[in-house]
Design a protein around this motif. Structure first.
Motif, mmCIF file in Angstrom:
data_model
loop_
_atom_site.group_PDB
_atom_site.id
_atom_site.type_symbol
_atom_site.label_atom_id
_atom_site.label_comp_id
_atom_site.label_asym_id
_atom_site.label_seq_id
_atom_site.Cartn_x
_atom_site.Cartn_y
_atom_site.Cartn_z
ATOM 1 N N ASN A 207 -28.453 -56.171 38.541
ATOM 2 C CA ASN A 207 -27.961 -56.757 37.680
ATOM 3 C C ASN A 207 -26.284 -56.575 38.166
ATOM 4 O OD1 ASN A 207 -30.578 -57.979 36.657
ATOM 5 N ND2 ASN A 207 -30.770 -56.418 36.018
ATOM 6 N N TYR A 208 -25.836 -55.736 38.222
ATOM 7 C CA TYR A 208 -24.160 -55.985 37.558
ATOM 8 C C TYR A 208 -23.966 -56.237 39.049
ATOM 9 C CZ TYR A 208 -25.477 -52.486 34.069
ATOM 10 O OH TYR A 208 -25.857 -51.968 32.779
ATOM 11 N N HIS B 4 -25.151 -61.378 41.030
ATOM 12 C CA HIS B 4 -25.273 -61.359 39.761
ATOM 13 C C HIS B 4 -24.652 -62.608 38.541
ATOM 14 C CE1 HIS B 4 -27.575 -60.718 35.673
ATOM 15 N NE2 HIS B 4 -26.454 -60.137 35.175
ATOM 16 N N ASN B 5 -23.357 -61.467 38.692
ATOM 17 C CA ASN B 5 -22.501 -61.971 37.803
ATOM 18 C C ASN B 5 -21.669 -64.002 38.408
ATOM 19 O OD1 ASN B 5 -21.907 -60.152 36.524
ATOM 20 N ND2 ASN B 5 -20.901 -58.960 38.082
ATOM 21 N N GLU C 128 -16.597 -66.757 37.139
ATOM 22 C CA GLU C 128 -15.953 -65.234 37.957
ATOM 23 C C GLU C 128 -15.327 -64.033 36.926
ATOM 24 O OE1 GLU C 128 -13.281 -62.472 39.712
ATOM 25 O OE2 GLU C 128 -12.807 -64.198 37.754
ATOM 26 N N VAL C 129 -15.986 -62.965 37.400
ATOM 27 C CA VAL C 129 -16.579 -61.364 36.411
ATOM 28 C C VAL C 129 -15.712 -60.338 38.200
ATOM 29 C CG1 VAL C 129 -17.620 -59.326 35.739
ATOM 30 C CG2 VAL C 129 -18.604 -61.684 35.196
ATOM 31 N N ILE C 130 -14.818 -59.839 36.837
ATOM 32 C CA ILE C 130 -14.323 -58.613 37.385
ATOM 33 C C ILE C 130 -14.555 -57.126 37.475
ATOM 34 C CG2 ILE C 130 -11.681 -57.615 37.224
ATOM 35 C CD1 ILE C 130 -10.281 -59.602 36.145
ATOM 36 N N ARG D 230 -12.639 -61.635 33.103
ATOM 37 C CA ARG D 230 -13.832 -61.437 32.195
ATOM 38 C C ARG D 230 -14.610 -59.827 32.907
ATOM 39 N NH1 ARG D 230 -17.989 -64.452 30.339
ATOM 40 N NH2 ARG D 230 -19.941 -64.744 31.127
ATOM 41 N N TYR D 231 -15.033 -59.031 32.380
ATOM 42 C CA TYR D 231 -15.381 -57.831 32.598
ATOM 43 C C TYR D 231 -16.662 -57.762 32.496
ATOM 44 C CZ TYR D 231 -10.689 -57.058 33.092
ATOM 45 O OH TYR D 231 -9.348 -57.362 33.431
ATOM 46 N N GLN D 232 -17.465 -56.719 33.013
ATOM 47 C CA GLN D 232 -18.965 -56.539 32.757
ATOM 48 C C GLN D 232 -18.874 -55.759 31.880
ATOM 49 O OE1 GLN D 232 -22.055 -56.791 36.049
ATOM 50 N NE2 GLN D 232 -22.893 -57.781 34.530
ATOM 51 N N ILE D 233 -20.025 -55.022 31.128
ATOM 52 C CA ILE D 233 -20.131 -54.499 29.622
ATOM 53 C C ILE D 233 -21.404 -53.661 30.535
ATOM 54 C CG2 ILE D 233 -20.490 -53.347 27.513
ATOM 55 C CD1 ILE D 233 -19.301 -56.019 26.919
ATOM 56 N N ALA E 145 -27.589 -56.000 31.173
ATOM 57 C CA ALA E 145 -26.137 -56.425 32.275
ATOM 58 C C ALA E 145 -25.681 -57.354 31.554
ATOM 59 C CB ALA E 145 -26.979 -56.457 33.714
ATOM 60 N N ASN E 146 -26.061 -58.104 30.390
ATOM 61 C CA ASN E 146 -25.328 -59.520 30.317
ATOM 62 C C ASN E 146 -24.498 -59.718 29.161
ATOM 63 O OD1 ASN E 146 -27.445 -60.929 31.604
ATOM 64 N ND2 ASN E 146 -29.139 -60.493 30.137
ATOM 65 N N TYR F 249 -20.082 -58.879 28.202
ATOM 66 C CA TYR F 249 -19.078 -59.025 28.792
ATOM 67 C C TYR F 249 -18.084 -58.927 27.687
ATOM 68 C CZ TYR F 249 -22.102 -60.756 32.464
ATOM 69 O OH TYR F 249 -22.602 -61.025 33.624
#
Ligand code: HEA
Ligand code: HEA
Ligand code: CUA
Ligand SMILES: [Cu+2]
Lengths: 616, 256, 264
Positions: free
Chosen positions: A505-506, A510-511, A517-519, C217-220, C234-235, C237
Motif C-alpha cells: 500500500n505504500y 499504489h501511489n 505523483e507521490v514523493i 505530495r508525500y505519503q503519511i 495508507a491513504n 497524504y
C-alpha cells in the motif's frame, strides 16, 4: 545409582529411582537432566513451529493475498473464512486460500511470543541450564527437584493454552507480542484472554525456574567451587535467573490488569474519551502508557535473558577449542553483572516516540549508551581469547565463531536506535526487526546449536555427525544473512514492520494508482526484496533438515564418544560417567582450580580438570 | 550422591536451601506488588478527582489487627516447635487459622458492601448514590442521598454537609445510567479490587499451607522434627510477607 | 578537508540508502544516523580484520601449542575507552541537544501552520482553525464516533473550523505545528520524507513540529500496529504547497459546523 542406594533416603527421593518405571523416569521425572532434555525437545518443536508461522507470513509479505501453497487449505479448514480467505480465479472458482490481515497479525504476535517465551528462553535458560549447571557446579541435582518438575509442567500448560488459542473463534492474539492496550483490549475475540492466561503460566514457570537456579548455584556448589571458579556459563545463567526473577512479576501484574480490563471491564489501560464500539461502556481514566512501561520493564531485561545464556555457551566452547583460558574472565563476570543491573533502567528506549520530555529522554539515552559498553567489553574479551590459541574448528566452534560477528552486527545496529533523535527515523521499521533478529537468530540460535553439538556426547554418549554438522552450519549462516541483511536496507528506506501486505500500500505502484505523483513511497526494488527473502527463508528451513536427521539419527548410530570427556574439557560436567547417573557424581567432587586451565605450562596434558588434585 | 543442606545449614551461606528459596520467591513477590503500587500511584496522579473516604476505616483497622495477631501467633507456633512442644504449636496455629478466616470474612463483607452500592445518574442530570434496597421491575429503592455533583459522590471524607442516607424511590424510566461499585466503576475500585483480591488470594494460599502443616504435620514431626520445623518457618516467612503487604495496603487504600 | 568530509557523508548516505528528504531538521537526523554508522563500521571492520587474522594465524595447524597467557598488552582497554568516549560525545553534543530542540523549541503559533490531527482506525482526521484562526473548545467527554475531536457543540469558535479526512495541507518553508491524538487505539504518524514519527495515543494530545522545505505530495504512514487495517492505513497524504495555493485550498473548503469530524 549404587551410590544413591548406599545412602538412606529422605522423603523426596523415593519417587525417582531409575527403576521407578517409564512415567516417573521420563514424564514426571524430577531429575534435572531428564527435565533439561524435556525442556530442550519441547522448545525445539516450538522453535520450529514459530518458524513455520513466519514462513507463511513471509509468503503473504512477498505475494499479498495470493493463495498460500501447501498450508492454505489446511489453514482454511482450521481457522475458517474470515481468517483464510478464498482466492477466486477469473472463472470465479476458488483456487486456494490466502492469509487475511487478521490472521497475519495473530501469526506475527504468536511468532514473537512463541519464539521468545516458548522457544528461546526455555531452550537457552531452562534446557541447558537444567542439564548443565548442576553438573558444572558439582551438584547432585537442583535444590528443589519437585519445583523443577512443576516449572516444566507449568511451561507445557502455558504452551498448550497458546496453541489452543489458534483454534478458538477469532483466532489467537493479534496485538503483537507487545500487546499494547487499547488495541489488545478492544479486539472482540478472546485470543488476547488466552494469551494473558498462557503468559501467567509461562511467567510462573520462569519464576519457579529462576528461584531454583539461584538457590542451586548459591547452595549446591561443590567444595572448593568458589564464585570466581565458576564457569562463565554458570555466571551467565545466574544473572539470567535474577533478570527473570525480578523483571517478570511486573509483567504478571500488568497481565492481571489487562485481564481485568478484558473480562471485568475495568479501565486500567483505557483513557477517557475512547470511541471504540467493541468496548461498550467503560469508565475510562486509565493510561495506555502504563501498560507500555510495565511491559518494557520486563521487555528489556528479557532481551538480555535471550542473549546471556548464549554468551555463556560461547565462552565455554571458545575456551575448549582454543585450548587456552578465556581472556579476562573477571571482566566477563563483572560485565555480565553490570548488564544485569543496567538492564532494569533502559526500558523506555522502546518508547522514545510516545511524546517523551527532555529529562526522561536524556536519562534513557544515557543508560542505553552505558549498557552497550559492557557488551563491547564482553565481545572484546571473547575476541582476544582467540589470540595465542590453538584453534580447532569443529561444528560447535564454527557456530560460535559465527555468533561473534552476528551478535556484533545486531548489537552495533542497536546504537542508532539508542539515540532518540535517530530512532525518530528508524522506530518501528524493519531496521529494528533486523537489529534484534541478528542478535537472536544468527546470534542466540547459533549459540544454542553450538551448545547442542557440544553437550550432545554428554547426554547420549555419542557424537553428532561432523560432516552434516558443517553442512548445517554453512547453509544456516548464509541463509540467515540473506534473510536479515536486506531488512536493514528496507528499514532504512522507511519500510514499517507488522504490515500484512509487506508495504504494497505504500509502493509507488499504489501511489500512481491514486493519480497524483507521490514523493517518498517505497521503491519497487525494495518491495522485490520480499520475494528474495522468502526463498532465503525457505532455504533456511531446508538447511535444518540435516540437523534434525543428525539429531535423531546420532542417538543410536552416532560415532561413540569414546570417553566421558571427548572434547578434553576441564569443567566438571565432563568428569562424570556418561550419561550421568541419577545423583550425577558417585561422591561430591572437590574443586582445586578455575574453570579454564587449558595448556597450563608444565602440565602433562593440555587441559587440567577442575577436580584434579594438585600434585604436592 | 544426595542433595545437601535440605535441613542443615551451609557454612558459608549460613542458610538451608528452602530458606534461600523462600527469600528469592518473596523478592519476586515484592516486585509483583511493587508494580501494582506504582500503577496505583500513576492512576491516582492522572485522575481528575480521586475518591476519598469510600472504605470503612474501623473494619480496615480491625483486619489489620487480626493479621498482626496472626503474625505473632505464627512466630509463637514456630518457637514452640523449636522448644519441642508440638501441642503449643497446634494451639497457636489454630489461632493463626482463625485469624485468616476472620480476615477473609470481613473482607468479603466489605466486597459485598461495594457490590450493592450503586451510583444512579438520573435523566434530569441529578445523581443518586447509595445502597440498593429494592430492585423491582419498574422502580428501585436506594438507601442513600442526592448528590449535587460528582465531588459529593467522590469525596466522603468527614463531609458533615452531606445529607444522611434515606430511602429514595426511583422510577426506572427516570434512570439515564446506573452502575454498582464493582471493579469496572472507576480506576479506584479497579485497583482496590485488584490489589485486595490478589492479597486475599495470597492469604488463602498461605492459610492452606499452614492448615496442611497443622493438620497432617504430626507424622513428619515424629520422623524428622528439624525438617518439619523448617517448613513451619518457611510458611511463617510467607505469612509475614502477606501481612506486610496488608500493612501497606491499609493506609494506601483506606486512609490516604 | 571540509569537502572530503562532505563527500564522505554523502557517500555514506547513498550507501545506507537514505530516502528523499524534505524537511529542515531531517538533515540533522540523517547526519546523526550517518555519524553513528561511521562508528559502527569502524568497530566492525576493525574487529573483523583482527578476527580474520586471528582465525588464520592461530589455526591449530599453524599454532599446535596454545599460549596459556594470550594477549599481554592492554590495547583493548584503550579501544573500549575510545568507544565509550565517542558514544559520550555523540550523546552529549549531538543527540541530546537535537532532541531538546525537537521537543522544546516550538515555533510561535502565529507564524506557523497549526493543525490538529486525530487518528482513527484506519484514517487521519485533520482539522484547521477557520477564518477566526481559533479552534473550537474541546473536551475528551465530547469525543464520539462522529465527533472525533471532541469539539464542544456549544462553542461558536468551532463553527468555522475546517475538517478533512486523510489530507494534510501545509505551507512550504513555514513551520508546521501539529497537535496529535487518537480516538481509538494507538497509531503512529510518520512522514518518511519529513523524518517525523510520533505515536498518536488516545487520551493524550502530543504536539510535534517541523519545517517542510520541498513542495510535493508525500505519503503519511501509520507506524504503529493498530489492527487488521494497519497496512492499509495508507491513504493519508501531506501536500506541501505555496502560501497562495494553500490559501486557495482553505477558501475552497466548507466549514465543518460544530459536529466536527463526520465525513459523509
Ligand atoms: C537478545 C536481544 C537483544 C539485545 C542483546 C539487544 C541489545 C541492544 N538493543 Fe535491542 N531490541 C531487541 C533485542 C535486543 N536488543 C528487541 C527484541 C527489540 C524490539 C522489540 C520490539 O519492538 O518488538 C529491540 C529494540 C531495540 C530498541 C527500540 C527500537 C525501536 O523500537 O525504535 C532499541 C533502542 O534503543 C534497542 C537498543 C539496543 C542496544 C543499544 C543494545 C545494546 O545492548 C547492544 C550492545 C552491543 C554492541 C554495541 C555490540 C558490540 C560490538 C563490537 C564490540 C564489535 C563487534 C564487531 C565484530 C563482531 C566484527 N533495541
Ligand atoms: C527469540 C526471538 C525470535 C527468533 C529466534 C526469531 C526468528 C525469526 N524471525 Fe522473528 N520476531 C521476533 C522474535 C524472534 N524471531 C519478535 C519478538 C518479533 C516481533 C513480533 C511483533 O511484531 O509483535 C518478530 C518478528 C519477525 C518479523 C517481522 C514481522 C512483521 O513485523 O510483520 C519477521 C519477518 O521476516 C521475522 C522473521 C524471523 C525469521 C525468518 C526467523 C528465523 O531466524 C527462524 C529460524 C528458526 C529456524 C530455522 C527453525 C529451526 C528449527 C529447528 C532446528 C527445529 C529442530 C527440531 C527438533 C530437532 C525437534 N520475525
Ligand atoms: Cu494506524 Cu497502524
Ligand atoms: Cu531494549
Amino acid at each position: 545409582m549404587q551410590a544413591t542406594h548406599a545412602i538412606p533416603h529422605s522423603g523426596i527421593h523415593e519417587e525417582h529411582h531409575e527403576d521407578a518405571g517409564f512415567w516417573r523416569t521420563y514424564v514426571f521425572s524430577t531429575d534435572h537432566k531428564v527435565i533439561g532434555i524435556q525442556y530442550g525437545v519441547t522448545a525445539l518443536c516450538f522453535l520450529f513451529f514459530g518458524f513455520l508461522l513466519m514462513l507463511m507470513m513471509r509468503w503473504q509479505i512477498a505475494h499479498p493475498n495470493a493463495p498460500l501453497p501447501l498450508f492454505g487449505p489446511l489453514l482454511h479448514s482450521i481457522v475458517g473464512d474470515q481468517m483464510a480467505a478464498g482466492v477466486k480465479n477469473a472463472a470465479g472458482s476458488i483456487i486456494g486460500y490466502s492469509i487475511t490481515p487478521t490472521l497475519y497479525n495473530s501469526f506475527g504476535a504468536m511468532h514473537g511470543t512463541i519464539m521468545v517465551f516458548l522457544a528461546i528462553v526455555p531452550l537457552a535458560f531452562a534446557a541447558f541450564g537444567n542439564y548443565v549447571v548442576p553438573l558444572m557446579i558439582g551438584a547432585p541435582d537442583m535444590c528443589f527437584p519437585r519445583v523443577n518438575m512443576a516449572s516444566y509442567q507449568s511451561y507445557v500448560v502455558g504452551g498448550i493454552i497458546m496453541l489452543v488459542s489458534f483454534f478458538i473463534p477469532g483466532g489467537a492474539a493479534q496485538a503483537g507480542w507487545t500487546s499494547y492496550s487499547p488495541l489488545a483490549t478492544s479486539i472482540a475475540s478472546h485470543g488476547q484472554t488466552f494469551w494473558l492466561i498462557g503468559m501467567i503460566f509461562l511467567i510462573t514457570s520462569s519464576l519457579l525456574g529462576a528461584v531454583n537456579f539461584i538457590a542451586t548455584i548459591i547452595q549446591l556448589r561443590a567444595p572448593g567451587m568458589t564464585w570466581m571458579r565458576l564457569p562463565f556459563f554458570v555466571w551467565a545463567q545466574f544473572v539470567t535467573a535474577f533478570l527473570l526473577l525480578l523483571a517478570f512479576p511486573p509483567l504478571e501484574a500488568a497481565g492481571v490488569m489487562q485481564l481485568m480490563d478484558k473480562v471485568a471491564h475495568t479501565s486500567f489501560f483505557l483513557p477517557t474519551g475512547l470511541a471504540v464500539g467493541t468496548l461498550g461502556h467503560i469508565s475510562g481514566g486509565g493510561s495506555p502508557l502504563l501498560w507500555q512501561h510495565l511491559f518494557w520493564f520486563l521487555g528489556h531485561p528479557e532481551v538480555y535473558v535471550l542473549i546471556l545464556p548464549a554468551i555463556g555457551i560461547v565462552a565455554e566452547v571458545i575456551a575448549n577449542n582454543t585450548r587456552k583460558p578465556i581472556w579476562g574472565y573477571k571482566s566477563l563476570v563483572y560485565s555480565a553483572l553490570t548488564i544485569g543491573f543496567l538492564s532494569f533502567i533502559v526500558w523506555a528506549h522502546h518508547m522514545y516516540l510516545t511524546g517523551m520530555g527532555i529529562r526522561v529522554a536524556t536519562f534513557f539515552q544515557t543508560t542505553t549508551m552505558i549498557i552497550s559498553i559492557p557488551s563491547v567489553i564482553i565481545l572484546t574479551c571473547l575476541f582476544l581469547s582467540l589470540w595465542g590459541g590453538s584453534i580447532r574448528f569443529n561444528t560447535p566452534m564454527l557456530f560460535v565463531m559465527a555468533f561473534l560477528p552476528m551478535f556484533g552486527i545486531g548489537g552495533l545496529t542497536g546504537l542508532p536506535l539508542g539515540f532518540n533523535f535517530s530512532d525518530l527515523h528508524l522506530h518501528d521499521t524493519y531496521y529494528v526487526i533486523a537489529h534484534f533478529h541478528y542478535i537472536v537468530a544468527p546470534g542466540t540460535i547459533f549459540a544454542l546449536f553450538a551448545g547442542i553439538y557440544y553437550w550432545y556426547p554428554k547426554m547420549t554418549g555419542r557424537m553428532m555427525n561432523e560432516f552434516w554438522g558443517r553442512v548445517h552450519f554453512w547453509l544456516s549462516l548464509i541463509c540467515m544473512n540473506l534473510i536479515f541483511q536486506p531488512m536493514f536496507a528496507q528499514g532504512m528506506a522507511g519500510m514499517i514492520r507488522r504490515m500484512s501486505d509487506g508495504g504494497a500500500n505504500y509502493t509507488a505502484a499504489h501511489n500512481t494508482a491514486t493519480g497524483l505523483e507521490v514523493i517518498g513511497g517505497l521503491s519497487d526494488s525494495l518491495i522485490r526484496l520480499h520475494v528474495f527473502i522468502l526463498w532465503a527463508a525457505v532455504c533456511l528451513g531446508l538447511a535444518q533438515i540435516p540437523f534434525i536427521i543428525n539429531f535423531f539419527w546420532s542417538i543410536k548410530h552416532g560415532k561413540p564418544a569414546g570417553s566421558d570427556n571427548p572434547w578434553n574439557a576441564t569443567t566438571l560436567e565432563w568428569q562424570t560417567p556418561t550419561p550421568p547417573p541419577h545423583g550425577n557424581f558417585a561422591k561430591a567432587p572437590i574443586v582445586y582450580r578455575g574453570p579454564y586451565e587449558y595448556s597450563v605450562p608444565g602440565h602433562a596434558t593440555d587441559f587440567t580438570p577442575q577436580n584434579e588434585p594438585d600434585k604436592a | 550422591m544426595e542433595i545437601p543442606y535440605t535441613t542443615e545449614v551451609r557454612k558459608d551461606t549460613g542458610l538451608y536451601n528452602a530458606k534461600v528459596g523462600i527469600w528469592l520467591f518473596l523478592a519476586s513477590e515484592v516486585m509483583l506488588f511493587g508494580a501494582l503500587f506504582s500503577s496505583y500511584i500513576l492512576l491516582r496522579v492522572g485522575a481528575v478527582e480521586w475518591p476519598y473516604g469510600w472504605l470503612n476505616i474501623p473494619l480496615g483497622t480491625a483486619n489489620t489487627l487480626v493479621l498482626i495477631t496472626s503474625s505473632i501467633t505464627t512466630v509463637m507456633a514456630w518457637a514452640s516447635l523449636k522448644m519441642g512442644n508440638f501441642g503449643r504449636f497446634k494451639m497457636y496455629h489454630a489461632i493463626t487459622l482463625c485469624c485468616a478466616l476472620t480476615f477473609l470474612g470481613i473482607k468479603s463483607y466489605e466486597y459485598h458492601d461495594k457490590f450493592i452500592h450503586y451510583q444512579v445518574d438520573l435523566k434530569d442530570g441529578r445523581i443518586v448514590d447509595g445502597h440498593m434496597e429494592e430492585n423491582n421491575k419498574d422502580e428501585i429503592v436506594i438507601l442513600g442521598r442526592y448528590a449535587k455533583n460528582m465531588h459529593d459522590v467522590l469525596d466522603l471524607h468527614e463531609r458533615k454537609d452531606l445529607a444522611k442516607p434515606a430511602p429514595i424511590k426511583i422510577e426506572r424510566s427516570d434512570i439515564a445510567y446506573m452502575e454498582n461499585y464493582g471493579p469496572w466503576h472507576n480506576t479506584y475500585t479497579a485497583i482496590y479490587f485488584t490489589l485486595t483480591g490478589l492479597h486475599a488470594l495470597h492469604v488463602i494460599g498461605g492459610a492452606i499451607v499452614i492448615f496442611y502443616l497443622w493438620a497432617f504435620g504430626g507424622k513428619m514431626w515424629k520422623s524428622d522434627p528439624e525438617r518439619f520445623t523448617n517448613r513451619v518457618e518457611i510458611s511463617g516467612l510467607f505469612w509475614h510477607f502477606v501481612d506486610l503487604v496488608w500493612i501497606f495496603l491499609f493506609p494506601v487504600l483506606y486512609l490516604l | 578537508m571540509a569537502n572530503l568530509f562532505e563527500s564522505l557523508r554523502q557517500g555514506t548516505a547513498k550507501l545506507l540508502g537514505m530516502p528523499v528528504l524534505a524537511s529542515e531538521h531531517g538533515q540533522q537526523v540523517d547526519n546523526l544516523i550517518i555519524y553513528v554508522h561511521w562508528l559502527m563500521m569502524a568497530l566492525f571492520v576493525g574487529w573483523l580484520a583482527y578476527f580474520a587474522y586471528a582465525l588464520f594465524r592461530f589455526h591449530r595447524s599453524r599454532n599446535p601449542k596454545a599460549d596459556y597467557i594470550g594477549v599481554r598488552n592492554h590495547a583493548s582497554n584503550y579501544i573500549e575507552v575510545v568507544v565509550a568516549l565517542v558514544e559520550a560525545v555523540i550523546l552529549l553534543f549531538v543527540a541530546v541537544p537535537l532532541w531538546a530542540k525537537t521537543v522544546d523549541k516550538f515555533p510561535a503559533e502565529k507564524d506557523s501552520t497549526v493543525i490538529q490531527i486525530v487518528a482513527q482506525q484506519f484514517a487521519w482526521n485533520v482539522r484547521y482553525p477557520g477564518k477566526d484562526g481559533e479552534f473550537g473548545a474541546q473536551d475528551m467527554k465530547f469525543v464520539s464516533a462522529d465527533n472525533s475531536f471532541g469539539v464542544d457543540p456549544a462553542d461558536p469558535k468551532g463553527k468555522d473550523d475546517i475538517v478533512t479526512l486523510n489530507e494534510v495541507h501545509v505551507v512550504v518553508n513555514k513551520p508546521v505545528l501539529i497537535r496529535l491524538s487518537s480516538k481509538d487505539v494507538i497509531h503512529s504518524f510518520k512522514v518518511i520524507a519529513m523524518r517525523v514519527t510520533q505515536d498518536a495515543i488516545p487520551g493524550m494530545r502530543i504536539p510535534l513540529h517541523f519545517k517542510p522545505i520541498k513542495e510535493g505530495r508525500y505519503q503519511i504512514n501509520c507506524a504503529q500496529l493498530c489492527g487488521e487495517g494497519h497496512a492499509s492505513m495508507a491513504n493519508g497524504y501531506m501536500i506541501v504547497q505555496s502560501q497562495e495555493e494553500f490559501d486557495k485550498w482553505i477558501a475552497s473548503q466548507t466549514p465543518a459546523g460544530a459536529g466536527g469530524g463526520s465525513f459523509e
